[in-house]
Design an enzyme around this catalytic site. Structure first.
Site, short mmCIF file in Angstrom:
data_model
loop_
_atom_site.label_atom_id
_atom_site.label_comp_id
_atom_site.label_asym_id
_atom_site.label_seq_id
_atom_site.Cartn_x
_atom_site.Cartn_y
_atom_site.Cartn_z
N ASP A 112 36.58 42.72 47.80
CA ASP A 112 35.69 43.29 48.65
C ASP A 112 35.34 42.64 49.91
O ASP A 112 35.33 43.30 50.96
CB ASP A 112 34.70 43.78 47.72
CG ASP A 112 33.50 44.37 48.31
OD1 ASP A 112 33.79 45.54 48.82
OD2 ASP A 112 32.57 43.71 48.37
N GLU B 21 41.04 46.70 45.52
CA GLU B 21 40.19 45.55 45.71
C GLU B 21 40.87 44.14 45.17
O GLU B 21 41.08 43.17 45.79
CB GLU B 21 38.76 45.76 45.54
CG GLU B 21 38.08 46.68 46.33
CD GLU B 21 36.64 47.06 46.21
OE1 GLU B 21 36.01 47.61 46.94
OE2 GLU B 21 36.23 46.66 44.63
#
Length: 238
Positions: A62, A134
């Site tokens: 992220d 992610e």
């Protein structure tokens, strides 16, 4: 012949490499430490140990996505201010768009998960797909540094940026901007419609307090209005 060659090559690959061979070919990177790749696709239902499921890699991925996308946006909009860059980035890193990227990669095919987890629920599917994108980027970063992580981000998230930006409601943002600043509501005017019935092009102007902003163009009225609203917002707030 190529099929036979690839099959013979697969016989000499590590087990984890065989499982993820299709994905490895798509992202164009072969892991040095396959444990990172395995961890990136291991669900918490299989192991709750922090180093044995994807959650830590998801956390890292992220952050990596944020910094790479932020840098690309600064290049793409050399004069864009914080507000514009933030809106554009938000559309690219939101769960719904990352889920679409995961779907393009068939990323759920590689998920290691207990059968009691419901993968028929659309919300669960979307969340898992976004999480895995992610986590994979986090694994790429740990295994090979910023270069392979950046390559994947550019070739997936950034490549499909226009698809994400189409989901931004510029018209609604423009109306909110006008309300917040005590300005009259924007007025949308169709100034031209061209092309055959099956392939029309709409051109729309936005006027606010008598000021007209650059024309928005689209293949339907709604798209042209969104384009015009985006042009107006860009002129108003940079």
């Amino acid at each position: 012949i190529s099929i036979i060659i690839n099959f013979l090559k697969s016989l000499f690959l590590p087990t984890s490499d065989i499982r993820f061979s299709k994905l490895i070919n798509i992202i164009g990177y072969r892991f040095n430490n396959f444990e990172y790749l395995k961890q990136a696709f291991t669900h918490r239902s299989v192991s709750s140990a922090p180093r044995e499921n994807y959650e830590r890699l998801e956390f890292l991925g992220d952050a990596v996505i944020d910094i790479i996308i932020s840098r690309e946006l600064m290049r793409y909009y050399p004069d864009g201010d914080e507000g514009l860059l933030t809106k554009k980035r938000s559309a690219l890193v939101q769960q719904s768009f990352l889920s679409k990227i995961g779907n393009k990669l068939d990323i759920l095919d590689y998920l290691i998960i207990e059968p009691n987890v419901d993968l028929t629920n659309e919300k669960v599917i979307n969340k898992q797909q976004a999480n895995l994108v992610e986590a994979l980027i986090g694994a790429l970063y740990l295994d090979g540094g910023i270069k392979p992580a950046k390559n994947m981000i550019i070739n997936t998230i950034w490549k499909h940026r226009d698809e994400a930006w189409k989901t931004i409601n510029y018209k609604g943002q423009l109306i909110e901007y006008c309300h917040a600043n005590g300005i009259n509501n924007p007025k949308f005017h169709v100034v031209n419609v061209s092309g055959p019935d099956h392939q029309k092009t709409f051109e729309i102007h936005v006027s606010i307090n008598g000021t007209e902003y650059p024309t928005g163009i689209g293949t339907d009225k709604k798209t042209a209005e969104q384009s015009a609203a985006q042009n107006a917002l860009t002129s108003l707030i940079g």
